[in-house]
Each structure stands twice: as C-alpha cells, then as structure tokens.
Design a protein around this motif. Structure first.
Motif, PDB file in Angstrom:
ATOM      1  N   ALA A  34     -28.303  -2.536  25.661  1.00  0.00           N
ATOM      2  CA  ALA A  34     -27.210  -2.354  24.691  1.00  0.00           C
ATOM      3  C   ALA A  34     -27.746  -1.933  23.325  1.00  0.00           C
ATOM      4  N   SER A  35     -26.878  -1.319  22.563  1.00  0.00           N
ATOM      5  CA  SER A  35     -27.213  -0.906  21.199  1.00  0.00           C
ATOM      6  C   SER A  35     -25.906  -0.736  20.428  1.00  0.00           C
ATOM      7  N   PRO A  36     -25.869  -1.039  19.133  1.00  0.00           N
ATOM      8  CA  PRO A  36     -26.957  -1.581  18.321  1.00  0.00           C
ATOM      9  C   PRO A  36     -27.143  -3.073  18.551  1.00  0.00           C
ATOM     10  N   SER A  37     -28.085  -3.657  17.830  1.00  0.00           N
ATOM     11  CA  SER A  37     -28.310  -5.094  17.944  1.00  0.00           C
ATOM     12  C   SER A  37     -27.406  -5.840  16.968  1.00  0.00           C
ATOM     13  N   PHE A  38     -27.156  -7.086  17.298  1.00  0.00           N
ATOM     14  CA  PHE A  38     -26.398  -7.966  16.416  1.00  0.00           C
ATOM     15  C   PHE A  38     -27.061  -9.339  16.490  1.00  0.00           C
ATOM     16  N   THR A  39     -27.469  -9.847  15.336  1.00  0.00           N
ATOM     17  CA  THR A  39     -28.250 -11.082  15.323  1.00  0.00           C
ATOM     18  C   THR A  39     -27.669 -12.104  14.353  1.00  0.00           C
ATOM     19  N   ILE A  40     -27.622 -13.347  14.809  1.00  0.00           N
ATOM     20  CA  ILE A  40     -27.320 -14.489  13.948  1.00  0.00           C
ATOM     21  C   ILE A  40     -28.436 -15.507  14.121  1.00  0.00           C
ATOM     22  N   SER A  41     -28.958 -16.017  13.026  1.00  0.00           N
ATOM     23  CA  SER A  41     -29.906 -17.125  13.081  1.00  0.00           C
ATOM     24  C   SER A  41     -29.141 -18.410  12.813  1.00  0.00           C
ATOM     25  N   LEU A  42     -29.176 -19.313  13.777  1.00  0.00           N
ATOM     26  CA  LEU A  42     -28.483 -20.594  13.613  1.00  0.00           C
ATOM     27  C   LEU A  42     -29.182 -21.410  12.528  1.00  0.00           C
ATOM     28  N   PRO A  43     -28.469 -21.857  11.493  1.00  0.00           N
ATOM     29  CA  PRO A  43     -29.100 -22.767  10.538  1.00  0.00           C
ATOM     30  C   PRO A  43     -29.674 -23.958  11.299  1.00  0.00           C
TER      31      PRO A  43
END
Length: 882
Positions: A34-43
C-alpha cells in the motif's frame, strides 16, 4: 453464506474471539504493497500503569483514526510501546523489596537493576493486555520499550550531540527536589495544591539603627538562614533611607545587605523581599544578576544543615515551628496571617517539593524551542484545534533550561565519565575506562540517569530504528498524527518537535490532535481521594467495549472536556443491541442461494423510491462523516452514523421494506430489497467499525466471504442525488408521518385510536407519495385514512402543522375530550414552569456560576432552553384547544 447470528449480542464471548483472530491473522501490520504510509506513534504508557479513563479516551481516538486510514488503503502503522517510567518503576520495586524487609542500599546498582528487569518481565506491561481488551489495532510486532537497546542507543547519541554543541551542560541551579525519593523531578511531576498556611512577617533589625526594622514576609521561615540579601525597588521612596544599609539576619549574628533592584514588586506586601538563592528559583536568578553567592541550608532529606546553627538536624516543618517560637520570643515577628497558597507536591508520592540548589545536568532550550516554533509557524505541524497554538507559543517563548538528570538507579545512565585524578569529564557514546586527558584509570560514570522525558522525546523516530536509516524509518517517518491531552503539550509534544527537527530535519508529525480530560458528570477531575474514579475495565465488562468506545467518541466535544455520565452508556448498549437485532433480521430473511451484489449494478428501474431514498441517506451520512473526520470532530462522526443507523436504516427503511421482504410484493421486489438491505448494512458497518470494532466484525463475518472487516476498503458513495424523485417521495412520507406523530402527541390522541389525516399541498409529488406509500403511512402513523387536498379548509377543532411540502391536518373532533386534555396540559404547564423557575434561579446564583465547571453550566443552560421550548409548546397546544 452463514446467515445466522445468535439471538442476542454477548460482548463477553465476541470480544476475546476477535482479539485472538486479529493477532493470529496479523491484521494490524501495515500493508507492504500500500501507499502512501500513515503512521501514529502511541504515547507510551508507563510500564507500571494500568488502563485509566484518560488512556481509554486517548487510545480510542487513535484507534478510530488508524482503522479509518487502514480502510482508506494506506500502509497504516500504529506503533505501540511502553515508557520505563524511572521514578514510578523504582518506587514500585522498592515497595516490593520492603515487603521482604529489604531496601535498595542492600544491593549493588547492577543487582538492583536486575531486580527491576525481573519485575518488568513478570509484572510490568499489564496495560498492554488491557489495550488488547479495548480493541486497539496496534502492530504488536513492532512494540517498543524506552529501555530497549535500539532506543537506548538513540538516547546516548542525542545526549552526546547536544553536549558537543554546548546545549547540555552541568551546573548548579534550582530544581524541583523530592526529599522522599531523593531526586530531582520534572515540572510535570509537580502537582500544585491550594494549601492553608501562614504568612510570617519577620523583622530584620537594621544595623546601627536601633528600633528600625526591614519587614519581610515569608511562608517558609526555615529558609531564612539561606538569606543573602534584602531587596527593594529603586523607586520605592519608603526604603531609600536604607541605601547602603545592612540588616541583621534574625536568630544569627550574620548581617546581609539591603539592595535595590527593579525585579521587586513594590506593591506586593511590604515592598521588601528577602533573597534566598539556594531555595527559590526567582531568587536564584536575582542572585545571579546581583552577584550574590547562594547558601544552601538544607540537606537532601529536607533536614536543616550546619548553617542553621542549633536547628541543624531538624526536619523542615519541625524546624519551622521552633524557629517561629524563638522569633516571637525575640520580638522579631511583626504579624502572622492565615494564607492560602499553591504548594508543589510530588504527584507520585504526595511529598511537598523543595525548590533546591543542586549540581545537575541541564539542557539549553532557547534555540531548540525556536526550531519547534518555526515548525508550527510554517504549518509543518498544525495543532487541532488551532487555539492550542497560542498556548504552545506562550510556553516556548518563556522556556527555561531543562534539568535532565535524576538521582535514580533505573533509567538511561548519563554517558558522562568523571576523572578522579584531573577532574576532566568525558561524554562518550561508548564506555570510558581511562581519562583521555591524563590517562588515569580512576574514571567513574556519572551516577545519575536521564529524565524519562529525555528518551520519550525521541519516541516518533527512535521507535523506527533511528539513528540507523532503517526501512521503517524511511517509510514511516515522519508520522502523520499525534493524539494527546493538552497537559503535556510543553513537556512532551514540544520536545518531540524540537528533537525531530534537530536530528532528522523534519517535524515528527503533521497534526497534533488535542483533546480534553475526562471528568465526572459534575465536571470534577477524577481522583482517588474524592472517590469518583471510574475503571474503564468495569465499564467495558458491564456495557461492552463497543458501547464504551462509542460513548467516549460521541461525548468528545471540540476543545472541551468529556463529562462522564454512566447513565448514557446504557443508551449506547441499546444502540449495539439495535444494530445486532436489525442485522439478525436481515440475515434471517436472506434466501439460501442469496449472493450479495452491489446495488449500483442493479437496473435503476428495479429500485423503488424507498431504496433510492436509503441509498441517498447513506451518501448524505458518508459525506458528513468524512467532512467531520477531516476536522477530527469525532462526536459529529458518531452522531451522523448513529442517526443514520438507528433512525434512517432501522426505524424507517427496515420498517418500510418489511412487506417486500415477506414476499407481499413479488419475488423481484423481495430480491431487490434483500440486496439493498444487505449492502447498506455492510457499508454502514464499515463506518461503524472504527468506533465499534468487535460488534461490526462479528456481524460482518456472517456474510461469509472470509475477509475481516478491519481490512476491507472504506465504504464508497452510491451517488444518488437528493433530487431523485424516489428520494423526494420518501422524504414526503417520512416528514408527513413525523408531523402526524408530533400532532398526535401534542394533542393527546391515544395510540389505540386511529385518526384521519389530510395533507394540504399542491405539489404533485405529495399525491404520488401517498399513492405509493399509503399502506406504510397508515401503519406508521396509526391512521384510519389519509388524503391529499390542495384547498382543504381546516375546522376550528382541527390540528394544523407545517411540513416542508405543505400542511398536515388532523381532524380532532370526536378523537379527544377537549376539556380533559386542557386540564392535562394545564397540569403539565405548571410542572414545567416550576422546573424552569428552579433552573433559572440556579443559573442566576453567582456561587454556582463561580464554582461549577463551564461544561456543567452549559449543560444546565441547555436544560433551561429545552424547558422553555416545552412550556411554549404546551401553551400553543392550549391555544389550539381554546
């Protein structure tokens, strides 16, 4: 196709099943194609922690975003992990050792660290299992811990780089000191509480002027032995007579100068202040500016030291009492006043914090803060809501150097090595065994560890493998979204932006979504001492996780706190049951050979008006849902899908379509109804899924294609226009029925009585709608008959109400007892007026307005507004009857 689901929804059996299945199928790993990427960093929650109500809100919001972006076809990564939580973890392990009659000093540093790792292995990380129970779609294969080898490597590299640039230094400054844990603590770990105390006005005799005193007020007389000067404002005429004078420090034979400096507020107190640089942050800065040498008068455990004379060895509060007694006996107290002031406490142990001069490691923040401010100014990082940017800039423009060292054994040890022979300090990324300056092997590593926030500020990129250029770092950094509470904008969010810009050249996230706190229904903060704490696990067990998650999202207003009212959870549990029962009805009424098709592939002429209407209503809901999501207005998203599913789909479309489902209008009509029902349900489940992952996944499985809902594409529109004739006809039906129901209720027409209705309208589509839907209208509105007349003349006793296409008229003669109904309305009016007066009085009470949370006040105002509408409605009904 599996066409059956159980006759009732049981979260306790459904939820564990899907937690296991999602992980077994690795459903939450990013799609490599898949593209684009989607990122979340969990606190990262603390390793010592458990899921609390704030976590539940914060993590639910992130999961909604993550599940939506995954369904939108992006390579979606939500990175989980834990923070080593230096002070908290060390306290936990020390408490465990105390149960065995042992303490930290019974072990070497290395032995104690092993004890903590053992504890972490067996007891730490409980919160991760609780996160699974909440349904969080994180990629568990990438979970990180701030003490991992890779993250530790990043910490050491950043420290060394900042030190080499002169941004990290070692020096004596005022810090927050906890006499119980014997360490410096961060500003975030200081909890300020309004405390009843005393304000002591002390007399400092003026040298050579018997009977003259400098009167100085203090809340902490025990620190007077650390006074090095008294100061007044240069323009204060009262004290110009003290120019060049000295004052005698009470209870000592020491004298201190009286100085003049513009930092003094001449309007505050007596206009004189004592300067105690070793025990007050503002005094320290003043002392630096005035060239005054600090004098520390306390030991690390908050007992007074040798500079306090006969009071040496006494604890600070015992000493305070004794000092005040002796000052009174010596006639050196002008007065003592009751005084309420804000006192800092260690938020973890409750100990009163001591502002304390200490040799610590510090980070210069001004240039780093400028990097963060530029990222926000340029739009590289945006706060949502934008109003939080003002708070961010205020903090950044007033930033001070950060104390990064802690006097603990658990944490990232400061990579500095001190030579006992020549005094040189070497900061290195690798161990140092010999002094690079003199060659001596008498080298020891600094005993302190770094503040926990030092490692967590690197979280968005250290978790992806930085400082190495790993594939994950290249693909998933920078992240797109950070979700957090407003209380750590300065302590964490700002520092992450600083470090991201400093070491990667990019801000670590494009958007920072700031949400409020969760408070009780009265607006009070949750507190164990108050006894109002809510355990999310209890709520999830009692009402089901999906009900709980939906509640959190649906009650999350923009830029305001969530008021937790458990009674509302029952309503969302009912919503879950409504979805389940409606889905069960649909599945039970699908033929064995049924194969779901996309309604867009059907012949438009096969679709009946009600079909076109529900497809359009879905389109309308999808559009509003997406618009709300673009602004991260989760409560609006929840509201839109709730109204569509419960109202449009379950209460209207399913009821309208039942005759077709039961075969009363022929096999083709039944087949089309089955297709529309099943497809709209599946698309609605797609919109519900981010909020209610367990329930929706379980229902979706019944359609039997083997794919998980969490991996299916985001629902698409049917592209049915609001101008479609079938849509308009069904709108007419719906609005007419609603208006008839309203008039029946307002006029007290019993449900068991069928009445007549007239639609007064010249719109030809009104007549066409009644012709198409007559049976449904009669059934839904409980009517004996309905007719359409363009020029109908209403009788005096008729009830008349407007709707978008004309008027709805109900002939009431013979339907109700007018006198009896007037008496009922009069009674209802009196009751409503009493409630209105009571609520108005409450909202006019200045004490209530001063003490109540703003959200509670708004809630009461809304109640008053609705009451006024109710009384107006009753009056209008009475006028009709008259």
């Amino acid at each position: 196709m599996k066409k059956q689901i159980s006759d009732r929804y049981e979260p306790t059996s459904v939820e564990p099943k899907w937690i296991s299945r999602w992980e077994e199928r690795k459903s939450f790993l990013p799609d490599s194609n898949a593209s684009p990427s989607f990122t979340i960093s969990l606190p990262p929650p603390n390793v010592t922690g458990s899921l609390h109500i704030g976590h539940a809100l914060n993590h639910t919001v992130q999961d909604i975003i993550t599940r939506i972006e995954r369904k939108k076809g992006k390579a979606t990564l939500w990175i989980p992990g834990m923070d080593h939580a230096g002070i908290a973890t060390q306290m936990v392990v020390e408490r465990e050792l105390a149960k065995e009659g042992k303490k930290r000093s019974d072990f070497t540093r290395e032995e104690f660290e092993r004890k903590i790792w053992e504890w972490k292995e067996h007891s730490g990380g409980m919160i991760q299992n609780q996160q699974r129970l909440l349904g969080e779609s994180v990629d568990w294969s990438r979970q990180r811990f701030t003490m991992d080898e890779g993250l530790s490597k990043a910490v050491v590299k950043v420290f060394r780089s900042l030190y080499d640039e002169g941004l990290i230094y070692r020096g004596e400054r005022i810090i927050n000191w906890c006499p119980k844990t014997l360490t410096a603590i961060s500003d975030l770990e200081v909890e300020y509480r309004e405390t009843k105390g005393k304000l002591y006005h002390l007399r400092y005799p003026i040298v050579g002027k018997p009977g003259e005193y400098a009167i100085v007020a203090t809340t902490r007389p025990e620190t007077l032995f650390g006074d090095v000067a008294i100061a007044a404002h240069p323009d204060d005429e009262r004290y110009k007579k003290f120019q060049g004078a000295q004052a005698i420090l009470p209870l000592t034979d020491r004298t201190i100068p009286i100085l003049f400096d513009s930092f003094v507020d001449k309007e505050f107190g007596s206009g004189l202040v004592k300067i105690t640089p070793a025990h007050d942050a503002n005094d320290f800065e003043a002392g630096q500016r005035l060239g005054l040498k600090p004098l520390l008068v306390m030991n690390p455990d908050a007992t007074l030291n040798e500079h306090a004379g006969k009071y040496a060895g006494l604890g600070r509060f015992v000493a305070r009492k004794k000092i005040v007694e002796d000052l009174e006996a010596a006639g050196l107290i002008e007065k003592i006043e009751d005084h309420v002031h804000s006192v800092g406490h260690n938020s973890r142990g409750g100990e009163i914090i001591e502002p304390y001069l200490s040799l610590q490691w510090f980070c210069k923040m001004t240039s780093l803060a400028e990097l963060a401010m530029e990222a926000v100014r340029s739009g590289e990082t945006e706060f949502v809501p934008k109003l939080w940017e003002k708070t961010f800039f205020e903090w950044m423009n007033n930033i001070r150097d950060w104390c990064v060292s802690r006097q603990l054994w658990w944490g990232h040890r400061i990579p500095a090595y001190h030579c006992k022979n020549c005094g040189h300090t070497e900061v290195s990324e690798s161990s140092v065994s010999a002094c690079p300056r003199c060659g001596s092997e008498k080298v020891e590593q600094d005993p302190d560890v770094l503040d926990t926030w030092f490692s967590s500020q690197l979280w968005p990129f250290s978790t992806l493998g930085w400082p190495e250029k790993t594939p994950d770092f290249e693909k998933f950094y920078p992240t797109q979204v950070l979700v957090t509470g407003f209380d750590i904008i300065f302590f964490w969010v700002a520092r992450m932006i600083m470090m991201g810009k400093k070491f990667t050249g990019k801000s670590p996230f494009a958007k920072v979504i700031i949400h409020g706190l969760v408070r009780d229904k009265e607006g009070k903060k949750f507190s164990k001492s108050v006894g109002n704490v809510v355990d999310p696990l209890d709520m999830m067990t009692k009402y089901g996780t999906d009900s709980f998650r939906f509640f959190l999202a649906a009650t999350l207003p923009e830029a305001r706190d969530v008021l937790f009212d458990e009674s509302r959870l029952d309503g969302y549990r009912s919503f879950c049951n409504k979805i389940w029962n409606s889905s069960r009805f649909i599945l039970m009424n699908l033929d064995e050979e049924f194969r779901k098709e996309d309604p867009e592939t059907l012949n438009a002429s096969d679709l009946e008006p009600m079909d076109q209407w529900i497809l359009h209503k879905f389109d309308e809901t999808l559009s509003k849902y997406e618009k709300a999501y673009s602004k991260f207005l989760f409560f609006e998203m929840a509201s839109e899908i709730y109204e569509f599913v419960w109202g449009d789909f379950c209460d209207w479309y399913i009821e309208l379509v039942k005759p077709r489902i039961y075969g009363k209008l022929g096999p083709r009509s039944r087949e089309i109804a089955q297709q529309v029902l099943s497809d709209v349900l599946v698309r609605a489940l797609g919109l519900l899924h981010p909020f209610m992952p367990f329930l929706t996944e379980e229902i979706y499985e019944a359609f039997g294609d083997g794919e998980f809902l969490t991996r299916t594409p985001f629902p698409k529109s049917y592209n049915v226009s609001a101008e479609n004739e079938g849509v308009i006809k069904t709108n007419i039906l719906q609005e007419a029925v609603k208006q008839i129901r309203v008039q029946r209720t307002e006029n007290g027409v019993p449900l068991d009585k069928k009445c007549k209705a007239v639609l007064k309208s010249g719109n030809p589509l009104v007549a066409a709608s009644v012709k198409d839907f007559e049976v449904s209208i009669l059934q839904l509105a409980r009517l004996e008959s309905i007719q359409v007349e363009e020029n109908y003349s209403a009788e005096k006793t008729d009830s008349v109400g407007a709707f978008r296409f004309g008027e709805v008229i109900l002939p009431l003669a013979g339907m109700i007892d007018f006198e009896k109904e007037k008496a009922r309305l009069e009674k209802d009016l009196q009751k409503a007026k009493q409630e209105e007066e009571k609520l108005s009085s409450k909202l006019e009470n200045p004490n209530f307005l001063a003490k109540a949370n703003p959200d509670v006040v708004e809630k009461e105002k809304e109640k008053l507004r609705l009451l006024k509408e109710k009384t107006d409605s009753i009056r209008k009904a009475m006028e009709k009857l008259s």
